[in-house]
Motif scaffolding. Structure first.
Motif, PDB file in Angstrom:
ATOM      1  N   LEU A 117     122.694  43.547  68.061  1.00 40.60           N
ATOM      2  CA  LEU A 117     124.290  42.884  68.351  1.00 40.60           C
ATOM      3  C   LEU A 117     125.324  43.567  67.641  1.00 40.60           C
ATOM      4  CD1 LEU A 117     122.969  38.940  67.502  1.00 40.60           C
ATOM      5  CD2 LEU A 117     123.893  40.003  69.447  1.00 40.60           C
ATOM      6  N   LEU A 118     125.099  44.354  66.536  1.00 34.57           N
ATOM      7  CA  LEU A 118     126.252  45.228  66.159  1.00 34.57           C
ATOM      8  C   LEU A 118     126.496  46.052  67.246  1.00 34.57           C
ATOM      9  CD1 LEU A 118     128.243  46.361  63.915  1.00 34.57           C
ATOM     10  CD2 LEU A 118     126.161  47.292  62.925  1.00 34.57           C
ATOM     11  N   ILE A 119     125.634  46.864  67.768  1.00 32.97           N
ATOM     12  CA  ILE A 119     125.746  47.914  68.759  1.00 32.97           C
ATOM     13  C   ILE A 119     126.398  47.373  69.927  1.00 32.97           C
ATOM     14  CG2 ILE A 119     124.627  49.373  70.338  1.00 32.97           C
ATOM     15  CD1 ILE A 119     122.402  49.667  68.234  1.00 32.97           C
ATOM     16  N   GLY A 120     126.076  46.208  70.424  1.00 34.38           N
ATOM     17  CA  GLY A 120     126.930  45.405  71.423  1.00 34.38           C
ATOM     18  C   GLY A 120     128.416  45.046  71.105  1.00 34.38           C
ATOM     19  N   CYS A 121     128.441  44.607  69.921  1.00 33.97           N
ATOM     20  CA  CYS A 121     129.918  44.405  69.388  1.00 33.97           C
ATOM     21  C   CYS A 121     130.727  46.004  69.482  1.00 33.97           C
ATOM     22  CB  CYS A 121     130.074  44.084  68.010  1.00 33.97           C
ATOM     23  SG  CYS A 121     129.281  42.261  67.986  1.00 33.97           S
ATOM     24  N   ARG A 122     130.055  47.041  68.974  1.00 35.00           N
ATOM     25  CA  ARG A 122     130.633  48.344  68.781  1.00 35.00           C
ATOM     26  C   ARG A 122     131.180  48.463  70.252  1.00 35.00           C
ATOM     27  NH1 ARG A 122     132.887  51.210  65.771  1.00 35.00           N
ATOM     28  NH2 ARG A 122     131.789  53.038  65.911  1.00 35.00           N
ATOM     29  N   VAL A 123     130.213  48.371  71.376  1.00 32.06           N
ATOM     30  CA  VAL A 123     130.599  48.428  72.846  1.00 32.06           C
ATOM     31  C   VAL A 123     131.888  47.719  73.142  1.00 32.06           C
ATOM     32  CG1 VAL A 123     129.931  48.150  75.308  1.00 32.06           C
ATOM     33  CG2 VAL A 123     128.314  49.027  73.606  1.00 32.06           C
TER      34      VAL A 123
END
Length: 505
Positions: A117-123
């Motif tokens: 989810l953190l990686i998705g938010c970074r996108v």
């Protein structure tokens, strides 16, 4: 008498109009600089906070690397795309949408319960940052009178240098004192202020009457090719080069590159104008910029991991120890601009990259488990001095003789090449430093806990750092070589000063 008074009245009105325009330009500059500080500090602070994120979310090495690379990959892919799309939707609307999206994504990232989810938010952060970065210089160019544009762009560029300087220290202190989530949540109040101030200050910019020309196939091929390479590099250290996902990533890269080159030669508005590379000054400049970025960008990330993983420092201690590198870079950048009044830009680029090479080789020689900090400090100062001088010199050498009608696309190619160097440098460095370690210990490198293990494990970790710095030294040497070759196409002394070309400068 009446005629004289009328003339004076007209002159006064013109003066008021000029003063009003200048006042607006500087208010707009305050919005742009605030957004630049927010995005710049966020990115550089995560390099230091990465071990805390890995520990807090129990992330694997692959997942940890994508916390950084997901942002970089999406940013590279969408940078030129959003620049062109702004002509249709309006630069003000796209800029403020980018600020709002970046702020909202930062809030979600700071509250993310899991690493994916953190990686998705970074996108989502990367999408917002692309909207911001690709429109900042264009907005300022429209707002500032020509005689003050250089000053406005100079202040804008200084905001990136300030973010680069503050980011590692801010990230380290915040992660140590308040937890890693606050390195992301800190963006929220800044973003809200920036958004409200932007809504109040920014005027609508006239949209282009030309039909927008996009290259969705080219953008998709960049995403597939570069993404495949990054997947292969980030997985190979833990699964081996014969893992199906590693092989698939390499195959995607190998196929996407030639297909991309073919497509770009046939579309009306390519992501990369391949024809530019036939011009030696552009081709050499782009290659030098790519190699320079490859060789220098990961130094902050690697040194932050070295201080935490090998020497047991806290994030705040590591951030403070890295600060001199950014300071040296900021000091040398205007010095290079001054030197270019008398010396060819390509010569300055060659000298600067040679200075970086000296620092990189010295760091490669002295780095060990118990290396005194003063030796590391000398190395990073020399690297920083060389890096700060190389960027404006190489950009000026490449752009000063480009015809005005080709300047925009040439600078876009330059920025895309350098951004690609950033993401590949991160992937290669993170892969190399953990390779000498047993598979079961590699996750503890990015967690920063290797220092608590046996001397043998620490010795293997330092070997990994030597491999990474060795590769970066080779890239720096190639950068020196291309800069020396490029001197043959450099402009004579006195042709032009340094060129303000975008946030990478």
């Amino acid at each position: 008498m009446v005629g004289v008074e009328a003339t004076r009245a007209e002159q006064g009105a013109e003066g008021d109009t000029e003063r009003t325009r200048i006042r607006y330009a500087y208010r707009l500059l305050s919005v742009v600089c605030l957004a630049s500080l927010m995005s710049g500090i966020n990115n550089s602070s995560l390099n230091i906070a990465l071990p805390a994120i890995v520990s807090g979310l129990d992330a694997t090495p692959f997942e940890a690397s994508w916390v950084l690379m997901s942002f970089q990959l999406v940013h590279v892919t969408l940078m030129i795309f959003f620049g062109r799309l702004a002509d249709v939707f309006g630069r003000r609307s796209m800029y403020l949408t980018g600020v709002g999206l970046f702020t909202a994504a930062s809030l979600a990232a700071g509250m993310a319960p899991g690493v994916w989810l953190l990686i998705g938010c970074r996108v989502l952060q990367a999408i917002g940052a692309a909207m911001i970065i690709t429109n900042s210089a264009a907005l300022l160019t429209t707002a500032f009178p020509r005689r003050l544009l250089g000053q406005g762009l100079g202040i804008y560029m200084a905001s990136f240098s300030l973010a680069q300087m503050l980011g590692p220290t801010v990230g380290g202190v915040v992660a140590t004192e308040f937890g890693w989530r606050w390195t992301l949540l800190l963006n929220v109040p800044i973003g809200v202020v920036c958004l409200l101030w932007g809504l109040r200050v920014m005027r609508k910019v006239p949209r282009s009457t030309e039909p927008v020309k996009l290259d969705p196939v080219g953008n998709a091929l960049v995403l597939i090719g570069l993404g495949g390479l990054l997947v292969a590099l980030s997985l190979s250290g833990t699964t081996g080069w014969l893992d199906p996902w590693v092989v698939a990533g390499l195959v995607a890269f190998v196929i996407a590159v030639p297909v991309f080159l073919v497509v770009e030669r046939r579309v009306a508005a390519p992501v990369v104008d391949v024809g530019l590379f036939r011009e030696p000054v552009v081709g050499i400049g782009v290659l030098s910029g790519f190699l320079g970025t490859m060789s220098r960008f990961a130094v902050v990330l690697l040194m932050g991991l070295y201080f935490q993983a090998a020497q047991g420092d806290t994030p705040s201690e590591a951030g403070i120890k890295i600060l001199p590198l950014a300071v040296a870079s900021i000091v040398s950048s205007p010095g290079a601009g001054l030197l270019m009044r008398w010396v060819r830009a390509r010569t300055v680029a060659a000298i600067s990259s040679s200075v970086s090479l000296v620092g990189m080789v010295f760091l490669l020689v002295v780095i060990d488990v118990d290396t005194p900090y003063w030796l590391v400090l000398v190395a990073v100062l020399v690297i920083g001095l060389g890096s700060g001088g190389f960027i404006p010199a190489n950009s000026t050498a490449m752009l000063q003789d480009v015809p005005p009608e080709r300047l925009g696309i040439t600078n876009g190619v330059r920025l895309m090449a350098q951004s690609s160097g950033v993401v590949i440098s991160t992937a290669v460095s993170l892969t190399l430093i953990s390779m000498p370690l047993p598979v079961q210990l590699r996750g503890q490198v990015l967690e920063g806990s290797i220092a608590q293990l046996s001397p043998d494990a620490l010795g293997e970790l330092v070997t990994g750092f030597r491999w990474a710095f060795g590769v970066m030294a080779v890239m720096t040497a190639l950068c020196v070589l291309t800069s020396l070759v490029g001197r043959r196409t450099a402009a004579p002394v006195g042709n032009a000063g340094p060129v303000s070309t975008g946030p990478d400068d």
